[in-house]
Design a protein around this motif. Structure first.
Motif, PDB file in Angstrom:
ATOM      1  N   VAL B 147      21.354  -5.985 -21.199  1.00 11.06           N
ATOM      2  CA  VAL B 147      20.154  -5.854 -20.354  1.00 11.06           C
ATOM      3  C   VAL B 147      19.513  -4.499 -20.629  1.00 11.06           C
ATOM      4  O   VAL B 147      20.210  -3.482 -20.745  1.00 11.06           O
ATOM      5  CB  VAL B 147      20.472  -6.008 -18.842  1.00 11.06           C
ATOM      6  CG1 VAL B 147      20.834  -7.452 -18.520  1.00 11.06           C
ATOM      7  CG2 VAL B 147      21.588  -5.068 -18.388  1.00 11.06           C
ATOM      8  N   TYR B 148      18.182  -4.494 -20.744  1.00 11.77           N
ATOM      9  CA  TYR B 148      17.510  -3.274 -21.216  1.00 11.77           C
ATOM     10  C   TYR B 148      16.241  -2.945 -20.437  1.00 11.77           C
ATOM     11  O   TYR B 148      15.397  -2.208 -20.941  1.00 11.77           O
ATOM     12  CB  TYR B 148      17.170  -3.442 -22.711  1.00 11.77           C
ATOM     13  CG  TYR B 148      18.376  -3.829 -23.539  1.00 11.77           C
ATOM     14  CD1 TYR B 148      19.303  -2.866 -23.938  1.00 11.77           C
ATOM     15  CD2 TYR B 148      18.616  -5.159 -23.868  1.00 11.77           C
ATOM     16  CE1 TYR B 148      20.429  -3.221 -24.656  1.00 11.77           C
ATOM     17  CE2 TYR B 148      19.738  -5.528 -24.596  1.00 11.77           C
ATOM     18  CZ  TYR B 148      20.643  -4.549 -24.981  1.00 11.77           C
ATOM     19  OH  TYR B 148      21.758  -4.919 -25.687  1.00 11.77           O
ATOM     20  N   LEU B 157      25.336  -8.840 -16.416  1.00 11.89           N
ATOM     21  CA  LEU B 157      26.109  -8.931 -17.665  1.00 11.89           C
ATOM     22  C   LEU B 157      27.228  -9.961 -17.541  1.00 11.89           C
ATOM     23  O   LEU B 157      27.999  -9.949 -16.575  1.00 11.89           O
ATOM     24  CB  LEU B 157      26.690  -7.563 -18.027  1.00 11.89           C
ATOM     25  CG  LEU B 157      25.644  -6.495 -18.364  1.00 11.89           C
ATOM     26  CD1 LEU B 157      26.299  -5.105 -18.461  1.00 11.89           C
ATOM     27  CD2 LEU B 157      24.926  -6.836 -19.663  1.00 11.89           C
ATOM     28  N   GLY B 158      27.311 -10.841 -18.530  1.00 13.40           N
ATOM     29  CA  GLY B 158      28.366 -11.859 -18.544  1.00 13.40           C
ATOM     30  C   GLY B 158      28.065 -13.072 -17.701  1.00 13.40           C
ATOM     31  O   GLY B 158      28.849 -14.025 -17.680  1.00 13.40           O
ATOM     32  N   THR B 159      26.906 -13.079 -16.986  1.00 14.33           N
ATOM     33  CA  THR B 159      26.578 -14.260 -16.170  1.00 14.33           C
ATOM     34  C   THR B 159      25.988 -15.351 -17.067  1.00 14.33           C
ATOM     35  O   THR B 159      25.439 -15.081 -18.131  1.00 14.33           O
ATOM     36  CB  THR B 159      25.576 -13.921 -15.042  1.00 14.33           C
ATOM     37  OG1 THR B 159      24.391 -13.379 -15.640  1.00 14.33           O
ATOM     38  CG2 THR B 159      26.150 -12.912 -14.074  1.00 14.33           C
ATOM     39  N   TRP B 160      26.102 -16.591 -16.609  1.00  9.76           N
ATOM     40  CA  TRP B 160      25.628 -17.725 -17.395  1.00  9.76           C
ATOM     41  C   TRP B 160      24.127 -17.942 -17.219  1.00  9.76           C
ATOM     42  O   TRP B 160      23.591 -17.738 -16.135  1.00  9.76           O
ATOM     43  CB  TRP B 160      26.367 -19.008 -16.980  1.00  9.76           C
ATOM     44  CG  TRP B 160      27.831 -18.953 -17.280  1.00  9.76           C
ATOM     45  CD1 TRP B 160      28.829 -18.667 -16.396  1.00  9.76           C
ATOM     46  CD2 TRP B 160      28.456 -19.155 -18.559  1.00  9.76           C
ATOM     47  NE1 TRP B 160      30.046 -18.674 -17.041  1.00  9.76           N
ATOM     48  CE2 TRP B 160      29.854 -18.980 -18.378  1.00  9.76           C
ATOM     49  CE3 TRP B 160      27.984 -19.455 -19.834  1.00  9.76           C
ATOM     50  CZ2 TRP B 160      30.771 -19.107 -19.414  1.00  9.76           C
ATOM     51  CZ3 TRP B 160      28.902 -19.580 -20.872  1.00  9.76           C
ATOM     52  CH2 TRP B 160      30.275 -19.402 -20.662  1.00  9.76           C
ATOM     53  N   GLY B 184      10.693  -9.979 -24.800  1.00  8.96           N
ATOM     54  CA  GLY B 184      10.249  -8.588 -24.862  1.00  8.96           C
ATOM     55  C   GLY B 184      11.406  -7.618 -24.984  1.00  8.96           C
ATOM     56  O   GLY B 184      11.230  -6.405 -24.857  1.00  8.96           O
ATOM     57  N   GLY B 185      12.610  -8.132 -25.237  1.00  7.45           N
ATOM     58  CA  GLY B 185      13.782  -7.271 -25.363  1.00  7.45           C
ATOM     59  C   GLY B 185      14.374  -6.892 -24.019  1.00  7.45           C
ATOM     60  O   GLY B 185      15.198  -5.980 -23.925  1.00  7.45           O
ATOM     61  N   GLU B 186      13.978  -7.605 -22.945  1.00 12.81           N
ATOM     62  CA  GLU B 186      14.472  -7.262 -21.605  1.00 12.81           C
ATOM     63  C   GLU B 186      15.956  -7.580 -21.471  1.00 12.81           C
ATOM     64  O   GLU B 186      16.688  -6.892 -20.770  1.00 12.81           O
ATOM     65  CB  GLU B 186      13.714  -8.049 -20.535  1.00 12.81           C
ATOM     66  CG  GLU B 186      12.213  -7.798 -20.507  1.00 12.81           C
ATOM     67  CD  GLU B 186      11.448  -8.819 -21.351  1.00 12.81           C
ATOM     68  OE1 GLU B 186      12.038  -9.419 -22.280  1.00 12.81           O
ATOM     69  OE2 GLU B 186      10.246  -8.993 -21.086  1.00 12.81           O
TER      70      GLU B 186
END
Lengths: 187, 226
Positions: B147-148, B157-160, B184-186
């Motif tokens: 995530v960025y 993080l790690g969620t489906w 957008g790289g989000e």
């Protein structure tokens, strides 16, 4: 209903998703009905057509080069927008000669004096367009250049009809061109 | 026609693979660019080595190329990888998972043109909500691997990527201008299972690394189960 014509090689049917569906979506978002159809299936059209958009295809695709759109154009007296390979088809059937002209990526596009007055392009003097083509055509005398890049004409119009050609892909970051064309079909 | 797919490990390249398969195309190989630069403009980086498991799970040969990830120079490494794959697997074209990025798409198009290859991006300008819903309904099992952007935090993080993910991201997408597909790289994703996999990837051990508003899901151990 606006007819959105797929001229891509039928051996690669997924090209419809890449080059035709995005154009159809922009029209649908304006609340106008759309019929996507492959050039091989034109006989199936039964709806009232108010405009035609001839979509582009992949850079490596040359399948369209020996196809003709004249039968379609003469069947419907409606506004037409040819995108990239679609513009090449429109112009080559009006006497333009296909020439090598490679452009890939965002390119600067500038309106001509005619482009500054035309209903399709007015008010957008300079912008960037997403180019993806290895061919263009010479411009027949019956067509007027509305915009150009460093290398070649980018937007053209047939002198006395609402027939337009756009060499770059307006569905990428220049949706306004397709939206304005739809407005022309409504008028 | 025979294609090589630029495989990042994320949902877009593997869903593009699926679309090519569904329309009669043959996938001859995957091509992974292993970037040493975590902020590469061109190449997705979290857990890139796990593309080996994805290739094994799908029974498709993986061709790997390393790059330092220096802007523009990394294109030479991509060019080398595509040239090598085209020669080795007699490819007709390259498939990408590009959705909106003209930066990525135009660079890959140029390389393909030089090599006389087709370049196909089946998800190009797709309706992102429909795409994410199809991804779920077609049976893809995908986790958030990085995530960025605001307001993402370590909890993602790690969620489906499932229906509750769509509900959750839909609530923030308008306010924070986040694209649903993360184009957008989000966020970045990792595919554990696709409909053409013969085996499923299971993550046995992983850490959530999150600092300064960005983070990634570091998979320490993963394997395949039938």
């Amino acid at each position: 209903m606006i007819l959105v014509l797929d001229i891509s090689n039928p051996v690669v049917p997924v090209l419809c998703d890449e080059f035709v569906s995005p154009v159809a979506r922009i029209i649908e978002q304006k609340g106008i009905s759309v019929k996507k159809i492959h050039i091989s299936d034109l006989i199936q059209i039964k709806h009232k057509v108010t405009g035609i958009i001839i979509c582009g295809t992949a850079l490596a695709d040359s399948w369209y080069k020996d196809k003709r759109i004249e039968p379609l154009v003469s069947r419907y007296n409606v506004p037409i927008l040819g995108i990239c390979a679609g513009m090449q088809m429109l112009l080559s059937e009006s006497g333009g000669v296909v020439i090598q002209s490679l452009e890939i990526g965002m390119i600067p596009v500038t309106l001509s004096c005619d482009g500054k007055e035309d209903i399709l392009t007015k008010g957008k003097d300079e912008f960037s367009g997403y180019a993806l083509h290895q061919y263009a055509t010479t411009i027949p005398e019956t067509w007027t250049v509305l915009a150009h890049s460093k290398n070649t004409a980018q937007i053209v119009r047939y002198s006395d009809k609402f027939w337009y050609g756009v060499l770059f892909h307006p569905e990428v970051r220049n949706e306004w061109i397709i939206e304005r064309f739809v407005d022309i079909t409504i008028k | 026609m025979k294609f090589g797919v630029l495989l990042s490990g994320g949902k877009d390249s593997l869903y593009a693979t699926w679309k090519i398969m569904q329309t009669g195309g043959e996938i001859a190989c995957f091509i992974t660019i292993n970037s040493q630069n975590a902020e590469s403009y061109m190449f997705h980086t979290p857990n890139i080595s796990l593309t080996r498991l994805q290739a094994k799970a799908s029974g498709i040969t993986l061709l790997e190329e390393k790059t330092q990830g220096v802007e523009e120079e990394e294109l030479d490494d991509l060019n080398n990888a595509i040239t090598r794959a085209a020669k080795e697997f007699h490819l007709d074209g390259i498939v990408t998972g590009a959705i909106q990025s003209v930066y990525q798409a135009s660079r890959i198009e140029r390389i393909c043109h030089q090599e006389g290859l087709w370049c196909i991006s089946p998800l190009w300008l797709c309706d992102q909500e429909s795409y994410i819903r199809s991804l779920i309904s077609d049976g893809f099992e995908v986790i958030i691997a990085g995530v960025y952007a605001d307001p993402f935090d370590a909890s993602w993080l790690g969620t489906w990527i499932d229906n509750s993910f769509i509900d959750r991201i839909s609530k923030i997408s308008g306010k924070y201008q986040i694209s649903l597909a993360g184009e957008g790289g989000e966020y970045e994703s990792f595919v554990c299972y696709a409909p053409f996999f013969k085996q499923r990837i299971i993550i046995k051990d992983a850490d959530k690394i999150f600092e300064h508003g960005a983070g990634y899901y570091h998979v320490k151990e993963a394997g395949l189960i039938s």
